[in-house]
Write a protein that holds these residues in place. Sequence first.
Motif, PDB file in Angstrom:
ATOM      1  N   SER A 131       0.846  -1.201   0.000  1.00 11.80           N
ATOM      2  CA  SER A 131       0.000   0.000   0.000  1.00 11.80           C
ATOM      3  C   SER A 131       0.876   1.244   0.000  1.00 11.80           C
ATOM      4  O   SER A 131       1.349   1.648  -1.069  1.00 11.80           O
ATOM      5  CB  SER A 131      -0.997  -0.004   1.165  1.00 11.80           C
ATOM      6  OG  SER A 131      -0.354  -0.030   2.419  1.00 11.80           O
ATOM      7  N   ASP A 132       1.160   1.829   1.156  1.00 14.30           N
ATOM      8  CA  ASP A 132       1.871   3.115   1.191  1.00 14.30           C
ATOM      9  C   ASP A 132       3.198   3.091   0.436  1.00 14.30           C
ATOM     10  O   ASP A 132       3.541   4.036  -0.266  1.00 14.30           O
ATOM     11  CB  ASP A 132       2.128   3.540   2.642  1.00 14.30           C
ATOM     12  CG  ASP A 132       0.849   3.602   3.470  1.00 14.30           C
ATOM     13  OD1 ASP A 132      -0.203   3.175   2.958  1.00 14.30           O
ATOM     14  OD2 ASP A 132       0.914   4.064   4.614  1.00 14.30           O
ATOM     15  N   PRO A 142       5.501   8.982   5.571  1.00 20.24           N
ATOM     16  CA  PRO A 142       4.304   8.806   6.401  1.00 20.24           C
ATOM     17  C   PRO A 142       4.432   9.481   7.777  1.00 20.24           C
ATOM     18  O   PRO A 142       3.450   9.989   8.311  1.00 20.24           O
ATOM     19  CB  PRO A 142       4.192   7.284   6.544  1.00 20.24           C
ATOM     20  CG  PRO A 142       4.824   6.759   5.291  1.00 20.24           C
ATOM     21  CD  PRO A 142       5.976   7.694   5.024  1.00 20.24           C
ATOM     22  N   LEU A 145       3.637  13.071   7.436  1.00 22.91           N
ATOM     23  CA  LEU A 145       2.181  13.298   7.397  1.00 22.91           C
ATOM     24  C   LEU A 145       1.641  13.390   8.818  1.00 22.91           C
ATOM     25  O   LEU A 145       0.783  14.227   9.128  1.00 22.91           O
ATOM     26  CB  LEU A 145       1.481  12.161   6.644  1.00 22.91           C
ATOM     27  CG  LEU A 145       1.844  11.985   5.164  1.00 22.91           C
ATOM     28  CD1 LEU A 145       1.152  10.752   4.585  1.00 22.91           C
ATOM     29  CD2 LEU A 145       1.455  13.226   4.359  1.00 22.91           C
ATOM     30  N   LEU A 146       2.162  12.508   9.701  1.00 23.77           N
ATOM     31  CA  LEU A 146       1.717  12.519  11.095  1.00 23.77           C
ATOM     32  C   LEU A 146       2.171  13.786  11.814  1.00 23.77           C
ATOM     33  O   LEU A 146       1.437  14.356  12.612  1.00 23.77           O
ATOM     34  CB  LEU A 146       2.245  11.285  11.833  1.00 23.77           C
ATOM     35  CG  LEU A 146       1.708   9.935  11.370  1.00 23.77           C
ATOM     36  CD1 LEU A 146       2.211   8.824  12.275  1.00 23.77           C
ATOM     37  CD2 LEU A 146       0.173   9.937  11.343  1.00 23.77           C
ATOM     38  N   LEU A 149      -0.119  16.588  10.948  1.00 18.21           N
ATOM     39  CA  LEU A 149      -1.412  16.383  11.626  1.00 18.21           C
ATOM     40  C   LEU A 149      -1.318  16.773  13.103  1.00 18.21           C
ATOM     41  O   LEU A 149      -2.204  17.428  13.641  1.00 18.21           O
ATOM     42  CB  LEU A 149      -1.815  14.903  11.557  1.00 18.21           C
ATOM     43  CG  LEU A 149      -2.571  14.383  10.359  1.00 18.21           C
ATOM     44  CD1 LEU A 149      -2.917  12.911  10.587  1.00 18.21           C
ATOM     45  CD2 LEU A 149      -3.851  15.177  10.113  1.00 18.21           C
ATOM     46  N   PHE A 238      -1.830  -1.616  12.820  1.00 21.42           N
ATOM     47  CA  PHE A 238      -2.340  -1.520  11.443  1.00 21.42           C
ATOM     48  C   PHE A 238      -1.192  -1.424  10.430  1.00 21.42           C
ATOM     49  O   PHE A 238      -0.107  -0.954  10.736  1.00 21.42           O
ATOM     50  CB  PHE A 238      -3.239  -0.294  11.290  1.00 21.42           C
ATOM     51  CG  PHE A 238      -4.619  -0.497  11.851  1.00 21.42           C
ATOM     52  CD1 PHE A 238      -5.486  -1.414  11.285  1.00 21.42           C
ATOM     53  CD2 PHE A 238      -5.043   0.243  12.943  1.00 21.42           C
ATOM     54  CE1 PHE A 238      -6.764  -1.595  11.787  1.00 21.42           C
ATOM     55  CE2 PHE A 238      -6.318   0.071  13.460  1.00 21.42           C
ATOM     56  CZ  PHE A 238      -7.177  -0.853  12.878  1.00 21.42           C
ATOM     57  N   GLN A 239      -1.503  -1.830   9.203  1.00 23.05           N
ATOM     58  CA  GLN A 239      -0.502  -1.827   8.142  1.00 23.05           C
ATOM     59  C   GLN A 239      -0.166  -0.413   7.674  1.00 23.05           C
ATOM     60  O   GLN A 239       0.872  -0.181   7.066  1.00 23.05           O
ATOM     61  CB  GLN A 239      -1.006  -2.630   6.941  1.00 23.05           C
ATOM     62  CG  GLN A 239      -1.317  -4.093   7.228  1.00 23.05           C
ATOM     63  CD  GLN A 239      -2.777  -4.353   7.544  1.00 23.05           C
ATOM     64  OE1 GLN A 239      -3.442  -3.556   8.201  1.00 23.05           O
ATOM     65  NE2 GLN A 239      -3.302  -5.477   7.075  1.00 23.05           N
ATOM     66  N   SER A 240      -1.091   0.535   7.901  1.00 21.74           N
ATOM     67  CA  SER A 240      -0.864   1.899   7.397  1.00 21.74           C
ATOM     68  C   SER A 240      -1.535   2.894   8.326  1.00 21.74           C
ATOM     69  O   SER A 240      -2.558   2.580   8.954  1.00 21.74           O
ATOM     70  CB  SER A 240      -1.476   2.037   5.995  1.00 21.74           C
ATOM     71  OG  SER A 240      -1.622   3.400   5.651  1.00 21.74           O
ATOM     72  N   ILE A 241      -0.994   4.099   8.379  1.00 26.29           N
ATOM     73  CA  ILE A 241      -1.643   5.156   9.163  1.00 26.29           C
ATOM     74  C   ILE A 241      -3.034   5.447   8.601  1.00 26.29           C
ATOM     75  O   ILE A 241      -3.911   5.921   9.312  1.00 26.29           O
ATOM     76  CB  ILE A 241      -0.805   6.457   9.197  1.00 26.29           C
ATOM     77  CG1 ILE A 241      -0.599   7.029   7.789  1.00 26.29           C
ATOM     78  CG2 ILE A 241       0.529   6.226   9.883  1.00 26.29           C
ATOM     79  CD1 ILE A 241      -0.037   8.452   7.785  1.00 26.29           C
ATOM     80  N   ALA A 242      -3.233   5.131   7.308  1.00 26.89           N
ATOM     81  CA  ALA A 242      -4.517   5.412   6.663  1.00 26.89           C
ATOM     82  C   ALA A 242      -5.640   4.540   7.228  1.00 26.89           C
ATOM     83  O   ALA A 242      -6.813   4.878   7.113  1.00 26.89           O
ATOM     84  CB  ALA A 242      -4.410   5.205   5.153  1.00 26.89           C
ATOM     85  N   LEU A 243      -5.286   3.414   7.825  1.00 29.72           N
ATOM     86  CA  LEU A 243      -6.315   2.487   8.313  1.00 29.72           C
ATOM     87  C   LEU A 243      -6.804   2.833   9.718  1.00 29.72           C
ATOM     88  O   LEU A 243      -7.831   2.329  10.159  1.00 29.72           O
ATOM     89  CB  LEU A 243      -5.772   1.057   8.297  1.00 29.72           C
ATOM     90  CG  LEU A 243      -5.514   0.466   6.910  1.00 29.72           C
ATOM     91  CD1 LEU A 243      -4.762  -0.851   7.013  1.00 29.72           C
ATOM     92  CD2 LEU A 243      -6.814   0.270   6.145  1.00 29.72           C
ATOM     93  N   ARG A 244      -6.061   3.706  10.387  1.00 27.54           N
ATOM     94  CA  ARG A 244      -6.441   4.020  11.767  1.00 27.54           C
ATOM     95  C   ARG A 244      -7.572   5.034  11.810  1.00 27.54           C
ATOM     96  O   ARG A 244      -7.596   5.972  11.019  1.00 27.54           O
ATOM     97  CB  ARG A 244      -5.253   4.647  12.492  1.00 27.54           C
ATOM     98  CG  ARG A 244      -4.105   3.694  12.684  1.00 27.54           C
ATOM     99  CD  ARG A 244      -2.933   4.476  13.230  1.00 27.54           C
ATOM    100  NE  ARG A 244      -1.860   3.591  13.617  1.00 27.54           N
ATOM    101  CZ  ARG A 244      -0.583   3.951  13.654  1.00 27.54           C
ATOM    102  NH1 ARG A 244      -0.226   5.177  13.338  1.00 27.54           N
ATOM    103  NH2 ARG A 244       0.323   3.086  14.014  1.00 27.54           N
ATOM    104  N   ASP A 245      -8.463   4.865  12.784  1.00 25.19           N
ATOM    105  CA  ASP A 245      -9.493   5.883  12.974  1.00 25.19           C
ATOM    106  C   ASP A 245      -8.828   7.202  13.332  1.00 25.19           C
ATOM    107  O   ASP A 245      -9.224   8.253  12.858  1.00 25.19           O
ATOM    108  CB  ASP A 245     -10.463   5.458  14.077  1.00 25.19           C
ATOM    109  CG  ASP A 245     -11.338   4.312  13.604  1.00 25.19           C
ATOM    110  OD1 ASP A 245     -11.580   4.230  12.381  1.00 25.19           O
ATOM    111  OD2 ASP A 245     -11.754   3.498  14.441  1.00 25.19           O
ATOM    112  N   PRO A 247      -5.159   8.629  12.866  1.00 23.56           N
ATOM    113  CA  PRO A 247      -3.834   8.310  12.319  1.00 23.56           C
ATOM    114  C   PRO A 247      -2.708   8.531  13.335  1.00 23.56           C
ATOM    115  O   PRO A 247      -1.651   7.920  13.233  1.00 23.56           O
ATOM    116  CB  PRO A 247      -3.690   9.278  11.141  1.00 23.56           C
ATOM    117  CG  PRO A 247      -5.086   9.658  10.771  1.00 23.56           C
ATOM    118  CD  PRO A 247      -5.883   9.618  12.045  1.00 23.56           C
TER     119      PRO A 247
END
Lengths: 376, 359, 133
Positions: A131-132, A142, A145-146, A149, A238-245, A247
């Motif tokens: 994915s990422d 990634p 990105l965090l 945020l 999770f496999q990606s920060i995108a999957l977390r409710d 991030p």
Amino acid sequence: MAYVTSVGLVRVDRNYYKSPRDLAFEAASKAIEDVKLDTIDYVIVTSSLTYLQASQFDLAAYIARELGVNVRSAFTVEAGENSGLAGVEVALNLIRSHAAERILLVGVDKLTEYISNRTYKMIQAIYDTESDAVYNVGHAGPMALLMRLYMDRYGVDRETLAHWPVMMHTHGKENPYAMLRFKVTPDKVVNAMPIAEPITLLDAYPLGDGAAAVLLSSEDQGGDHLAKLSEVYSSIGFQSIALRDDPLSFEAVGQIAREAGLNPEDIDVAEIHDSFTITGILLLEELGFAPRGKAAEMVAEGAFTKGGSGPLVNASGGLKARGHPKGATGVYMLAEVAMQLAGTFPGIRADSPRKGIAVGVNAHGSSARLAFLEAL
Amino acid sequence: MANSENKQVINAGIVGWGAYIPMYRLPTREIARVWGWPEHQYKALNVSHKAVDGPDEDSTTMGYEAAYNALLRSGIDPKMIGAVFFGSESKVYAVKPSATLIAEMIGATPDTMASDLEFACRAGSEGLKASLGLVSSGMVKYALAIGSDTSQAEPGDVLEFTASSGAAAFIVGPRSESAAIVEDTYTYVTDTPDFWRRAEKPYPRHGEGFTGEPAYFYHIMGAVKGLFEKTGLKPDDFDYAIFHQPNGKFPLKVAQRLRFPKEKVLPGLVTPYIGNTYNASALLGLARVLDQAKPGQRILLAPFGSGAGSDAYSIVVTDLVEERQDKAPKVDDYLARSYEIDYALYAKFRRIYVMLPRG
Amino acid sequence: MVLPVWWRKRIPRYRFVGALCKDCGRIHYPPRNACPYCGSRNLELVPLPRRGVLESYSIVYSVPGDNRLNAPLPIGLVRLENGVRVVAELTDVVPEKLEKGIEVEAVIRRIGEDGETGTILYGVKFRPALGRK
């Protein structure tokens, strides 16, 4: 439980003169030179890049054969940036189950074996390559990105966050095994070359080479030991920060902190994973060392340095200043915390510490581990 | 005139149309500055900027986006597409179809024909005509014809002023579902070596002035006059005239010779703002005209390809055009989305610098 | 050569297809063997909305691999209209107009290349959305 009997560290550096196996040999030799040994039950090598760089399979056996000690078994453990503590987890369980009396753990990785753009391509594989990391996110993308945020959500400015690397360099300056032994100012951090905006060069771990070794022994082994390794807690995320409710939530770290019943007031020393400033900050909060959104401010106030209100965090200089030779890092952490508890750490030392932890993650938290150590 | 084409009702039309133009624009004055051309050399071309594909774009990605837009306008299920034609002279693979890539991307596979066509700037048009034939004959229900190019030009060659990037695509389907029906077509080809690129060579060659009279003008005039003769139509019957547009000058000149007033040409003339998009050139003009056309209007379309040949189409807009105009980005949306770059960035994006493989 | 590696994942990348978990109702991208939230294998492929909002972004200067042509690389965390998040490269970005909260849309671009003689990898990137839906 098991004992940390001895340690052997190589200073993290751009070591163009030595191969991964040379570095591993040096660290391992140091760890066993003062211990009279007939047999080591297991040599566990933790490394994530050596296979790619040295094109070598069965690395542990090749390293073990050179030690001049009778070794029963050898294998390599790989868990990305979390390889070192994964090796610790395996070793502890082998000792606890009476499958081994003595285990030599050797962490090794080199990040300067190839030119940087090739290294970045290799190490971006800490993220999910389905994915990422299908994209050219690099090793820092990634996390950048965090960081953005985090700054926006909590209204924390760039300058305040810069106090993490400032503290790491202040600590690292006193650690003879640290790669970067100079002080920096917040201003220098903010204005350093961008790696992945808003992450600058001074927010990021340096590309360096290193090896660390730790000899672990069962309770039945007499002689002197440095510290007690009581438990290793482990979880996956999770496999990606995108999957977390959210991030910004490192759920795997939160999970092991809960499992360990971690109470920050009980912890005297900690070595935590700070691949980038934001990683260190988020881990402090996830471990309960700081309220959400407040870690950077607390770092700036000196809460986590010697004499601060919190535990002494990353006296080694952390990944930021000690360095981060990937698969070796967790072994460095274990050695550093054990030395702190034994009062032999050759840098900034906590005052009579009783309890210490080493906390590692891979990437954004695809896995997390916490090793719990106690003074003897 | 002996005529190989039968006069018959084409039972097919354009169900959906789509365009794509990359964001980057290189001013032609930049090219003149770098290569030392006098103003006269390029001002006469009537091209102020050319569209440049970004470093992650190619004829496939551009063709895909145009096709996707055409699909949006058509509202059809891509699985119903029975043929995909990709006309380009800048295919990313010399061997391996781009048509299968795009067919897979839009979801037309595996139950479809797919092939790449090459005829300099005219392959996309040939794809359109072949699509009309397949649909009209009842062999397939829908066909997709794409013209897409990231045109090559040797640095320093006059061609560099105009060779640009863009794509246009058309879903051809039953007459009853069409936003524009094709009344008739006429094609005119000869062997005329005005412009070519040898196999395995990176840049094309051309015959300078030879590309004009014996090539562009002769073939377009031949095709359009053939269509007039076949159909009995005359310039006054058309509301728009769209010709292949290698520069901003030739289409106006050929229109004048065929007695079309300038006002009928300008709506479909995009080259002055983005350069010559080769296989998308006249087709982007058609897309822009369909973006604004009213039911009942008649359009003359005459693409041209070197080597050489031209197709003339008489197209009539139906009542369905208006509801489809806003279903996808228009040519003008892409024209408005522009970001000017200098020659150095252009050279980087176009991989003109010699780089050795590394990493 | 990386032929089968790229080829077998082409459909979700080409068509921007996610997986809907029929047990917990959540959607993820790219489709995985099991739902990341509840572990269910009862998954159905579903097309994803192409528009979303840029929640975070970075410009990557430590460019991995053979990517100087694309440097610096903008990347983003995108929240799609249905709430699904995606980390992906951004494209057609004018640096001075890059900011959080802008509307972005999925497009297909080259995302990799197996050297000069190998195959080209295509996949979804996000660009600032065009004016109309």
